[in-house]
Design an enzyme around this catalytic site. Structure first.
Site, PDB file in Angstrom:
ATOM      1  N   ASN A 199       0.860  -1.148   0.115  1.00 32.12           N
ATOM      2  CA  ASN A 199      -0.096   0.132  -0.034  1.00 32.12           C
ATOM      3  C   ASN A 199       0.709   1.204  -0.022  1.00 32.12           C
ATOM      4  OD1 ASN A 199      -2.140  -1.895   2.201  1.00 32.12           O
ATOM      5  ND2 ASN A 199      -2.731  -1.067  -0.004  1.00 32.12           N
ATOM      6  N   GLU A 405       0.486  18.743  -5.459  1.00 30.35           N
ATOM      7  CA  GLU A 405       0.941  17.332  -5.496  1.00 30.35           C
ATOM      8  C   GLU A 405       2.258  17.331  -6.450  1.00 30.35           C
ATOM      9  OE1 GLU A 405       0.363  14.103  -3.963  1.00 30.35           O
ATOM     10  OE2 GLU A 405       2.323  14.153  -4.939  1.00 30.35           O
ATOM     11  N   GLU A 492       1.193  15.545   7.352  1.00 34.78           N
ATOM     12  CA  GLU A 492       0.724  14.129   7.560  1.00 34.78           C
ATOM     13  C   GLU A 492       1.932  13.297   8.260  1.00 34.78           C
ATOM     14  OE1 GLU A 492      -1.547  11.088   4.463  1.00 34.78           O
ATOM     15  OE2 GLU A 492       0.572  11.492   3.940  1.00 34.78           O
ATOM     16  N   GLU A 498      -7.051   8.220   4.931  1.00 34.97           N
ATOM     17  CA  GLU A 498      -6.922   7.726   3.875  1.00 34.97           C
ATOM     18  C   GLU A 498      -6.826   6.129   3.582  1.00 34.97           C
ATOM     19  OE1 GLU A 498      -4.231  10.210   2.117  1.00 34.97           O
ATOM     20  OE2 GLU A 498      -2.502   8.663   2.307  1.00 34.97           O
TER      21      GLU A 498
HETATM   22  C1  NOJ Z   1      -1.663  11.489  -0.699  1.00 39.95           C
HETATM   23  C2  NOJ Z   1      -2.196  12.423   0.525  1.00 39.95           C
HETATM   24  O1  NOJ Z   1      -1.889  12.015   1.907  1.00 39.95           O
HETATM   25  C3  NOJ Z   1      -3.432  12.583   0.177  1.00 39.95           C
HETATM   26  O2  NOJ Z   1      -4.099  13.255   1.092  1.00 39.95           O
HETATM   27  C4  NOJ Z   1      -3.962  13.340  -1.243  1.00 39.95           C
HETATM   28  O3  NOJ Z   1      -5.149  13.161  -1.407  1.00 39.95           O
HETATM   29  C5  NOJ Z   1      -2.993  12.345  -2.356  1.00 39.95           C
HETATM   30  N1  NOJ Z   1      -1.708  12.047  -1.951  1.00 39.95           N
HETATM   31  C6  NOJ Z   1      -3.071  13.024  -3.665  1.00 39.95           C
HETATM   32  O4  NOJ Z   1      -2.060  14.167  -3.573  1.00 39.95           O
HETATM   33 CA    CA Z   2      -0.260  10.074   2.456  1.00 43.42          CA
END
Ligand code: NOJ
Ligand code: CA
Length: 692
Positions: A199, A405, A492, A498
């Site tokens: 994962n 991102e 994070e 998530e």
């Molecule tokens: C991983 C991040 O933790 C998440 O919050 C985000 O939606 C995705 N990457 C896409 O950037």
């Molecule tokens: Ca993440």
């Protein structure tokens, strides 16, 4: 300075100096309350080391130190103590935001100056700051060679434990912190078992090592947590585990040429190596050790730094309801969807909306090797009218959180940084969520190595220049730099919510947050993204679910420390749900924080007082076991009446069998009262105490 209203400072200097003819083998200093004592010594082989006592018992046994360099001899033996200096420091400082308004910074400092007994007689110092709740030490090397590039191949700092402690640990991954916590004795730590987790888009675990903060409990019920503070222009530290000798040794994150740190000159100061020591598990959470071991705020104007709650176009992509890219025909970030979120925010006391998937490039995001130049951070998809969204948000008094991102294509991001932040500034956006999914480009660098630490710092400092707050995902761990740059608003750096949406290993277990509160959270704010009400989301994913009750999700707004908190669920799951009132009411910036009870991995109850009112909030969560907790309300201000609104698990609630059933009760209470909390398996309780 606008934000530092209160600053009481008393500094006493005491200087001791010994001439070289008087040999010093041992120097010691205690914490202000005398309970912690540190001894620094050189042994028979003239190796320098230290030892820590807690109430006269050894808590860290003789531990040695040393450094290996490229092309020049190591520094680890034939060393003598030349002299030492002591200093007492007392200060109260005001936070821009955080768990408490006023932080006390009170320590005794011991600086030991060492010198090699043989040529080239290099000199260095070790500085200890001993607090009542733990200590930090760092190394200060002054011009150890004439080279203008010094390469550190290894730092060999030891922490020798006194027994086979119970440890809450994640593997020492050089590329990601998003692992579940393990609870084992030190002798049973086996980080290598977690290599190649399906994962994770990036992971690298070269040794049997753990990441920090790593928390443990001795058989004498002393809690310890090891971490670092003020990490800059250096590499992140993992701790290598010697399972037989109960020894932890620093293992810095490497780089493509296998060196650990490259410096432009031969003088350097390491981050602080920190040890929190507490007789209660809650004492770890209440400690300000890490943040205190950072430099004061460098930003003059902080009026633009705003703690906030937010909703977003986010969970729907993780559930597969919509996508980041437009090609799929199910694009999430449309003008219309953004407006819907803005309306909801405006009506529900939510300050901001995060929009992910707004910019072109997402077709080539995950799993692609050539990620350079894919995202430009300024070009919206055609169905997302950025200006229209911004104007609409403005008209409703709602902020938009920008999303960058980077897909770990770091060079691309650095090239675009000014342009990207300038666009934010022009649009009046002052919060950016960054992300670094995937292996770092350039190849061979790791998320937690010096190259990336310098990158994250560059982004933070550039953001500050444009008055932008940063919420980093796939970040470097928090080492307290939010004190220096309070625009480092959250991050994070753990297995977030998530994973419940898509991981194939059952998601985050009910004990996850009851562990995180005593481990990852000791480092700093967490963007966990709580507040999922549709716990099973069967409409989208039959195989996945959140493994807590709804009331537990509410309690996380108080348990988790962060000046930004997301209400992460789909808006339709909030509409018409009276539990959402708690999320509307709960603040994100605190006057004061107190841990009422807790046991690591089992349960925790935290109360926090709002920084902008006299209201208090309580969050209590449990693992897979149901629990009853008696709470004394004596933390409430004396002589005041409060209306307590209690959001609790229904009698037959259960994280798996009946997760969404809850009850709301109202009570009139004062600081004289006691209440009884009944938490379901995987459950929780959230309470607002409104002053009358
Ligand atoms: C991983 C991040 O933790 C998440 O919050 C985000 O939606 C995705 N990457 C896409 O950037
Ligand atoms: Ca993440």
């Amino acid at each position: 300075m606008q934000n530092q209203l209160v600053r009481i400072l008393v500094v006493l200097f005491v200087l001791f100096f010994w001439s070289c003819s008087n040999q010093i083998d041992l120097v010691q200093e205690t914490s202000p309350d005398g309970k912690i004592r540190v001894e620094v010594f050189t042994n028979n082989y003239q190796k320098p080391g230290y030892k820590v006592f807690y109430k006269d018992d050894v808590i860290i046994d003789s531990s040695f130190i040393g450094f290996d360099f490229k092309d020049i001899p190591s520094i680890d033996k034939n060393i003598s103590i030349v002299n030492f200096e002591k200093l007492k420091f007392v200060e109260d400082w005001e936070t821009v935001w955080g768990d408490r308004k006023i932080v006390s910074n009170i320590y005794n400092q011991l600086k030991i100056n060492f010198e090699e007994t043989e040529a080239p007689n290099r000199k260095f110092s070790m500085i200890f700051r001993i607090y009542d709740d733990g200590l930090g030490f760092r190394f200060d090397f002054q011009q150890i060679d004439n080279v203008n590039q010094l390469v550190i191949m290894d730092e060999k700092t030891e922490f020798k434990l006194t027994g086979d402690h119970l440890v809450w640990w994640t593997p020492g991954d050089w590329d990601i912190y998003e692992h579940l916590y393990n609870t084992t004795r030190l002798s049973k730590i086996d980080a290598l078992k977690f290599r190649n987790h399906e994962n994770l888009a990036q992971t690298y675990i070269p040794y049997n090592a753990v990441n920090t903060p790593v928390t443990m409990k001795t058989d004498n019920n002393i809690y310890l947590s090891f971490h670092e503070a003020d990490l800059k222009n250096y590499s992140g530290m993992t701790l290598k585990i010697d399972t037989t000798n109960f020894l932890l040794t620093s293992e810095l994150v490497g780089s493509p040429d296998e060196s650990k740190v490259k410096l432009e000159r031969s003088s350097f100061v390491t981050p602080w190596r920190t040890i929190q020591i507490s007789e209660t598990s809650g004492g770890l959470i209440e400690s300000d050790l890490i943040i205190n071991l950072n430099e004061p705020n460098k930003l003059e104007d902080v009026s633009w730094i705003k703690p906030m709650k937010y909703v977003g176009i986010w969970w729907e992509m993780h559930l597969g309801k919509s996508t980041w890219d437009m090609q799929s025909g199910r694009h999430g970030a449309t003008t219309e969807n953004a407006k819907k979120h803005i309306d909801f925010a405006a009506e529900n006391n939510i300050h901001a909306v995060l929009v992910e998937g707004w910019n072109t490039g997402w077709e080539r995001w995950i799993g692609f090797e050539d990620r350079e130049g894919v995202f430009d951070f300024v070009t919206p998809y055609p169905d997302y009218n950025l200006d229209e969204v911004i104007n609409y948000a403005d008209s409703k008094g709602v902020e938009i959180i920008m999303h960058h991102e980077t897909s770990a294509a770091v060079r691309t991001y650095e090239q675009q940084l000014d342009t990207a932040f300038a666009l934010c500034k022009k649009l009046g956006i002052n919060g950016v969520k960054t992300g670094y999914v995937g292996k770092i480009i350039p190849k061979g660098e790791y998320h937690h190595g010096q190259f990336m630490i310098n990158h994250y710092r560059k982004v933070l400092e550039t953001a500050a220049k444009y008055q932008i707050m940063v919420n980093a995902h796939e970040p470097i761990k928090d080492t307290g730099e939010r004190r220096t740059f309070p625009n480092m608003i959250s991050r994070e750096g753990l297995r977030g919510q998530e994973f419940n949406a898509w991981s194939n290993d059952g998601g985050n277990p009910p004990e996850h947050l009851p562990i995180v509160a005593f481990t990852r959270m000791l480092a700093g704010p967490i963007d966990y993204t709580p507040g999922i009400f549709d716990i099973k989301f069967d409409k989208y994913k039959k195989e996945n679910q959140v493994n807590t009750t709804l009331a537990h999700q509410l309690a996380l707004y108080v348990v988790i420390s962060s000046p930004i908190q997301m209400a992460a669920d789909l808006l339709e799951n909030y509409e018409g749900n009276d539990a959402f009132q708690f999320i509307s009411d709960v603040p994100v910036n605190w006057e004061y924080t107190k841990v009422l009870n807790g046991e690591i991995g089992d349960f925790v109850t935290i109360v926090r007082k709002d920084r902008n009112s006299n209201n208090w909030f309580l969050g209590s969560i449990t693992d897979e076991n149901p629990r009853e907790l008696n709470i004394n309300l004596d933390f409430l201000d004396k002589g005041k009446n409060f209306t307590a609104v209690i959001y609790k698990d229904a009698d037959n609630a259960h994280w798996n069998d009946n997760p969404t059933e809850y009850k709301i009760e109202k009570l009139n209470v004062t600081s004289e009262d006691k209440i009884n909390l009944k938490l379901a398996a995987g459950g929780g309780t959230a309470i607002s105490f409104f002053v009358e």
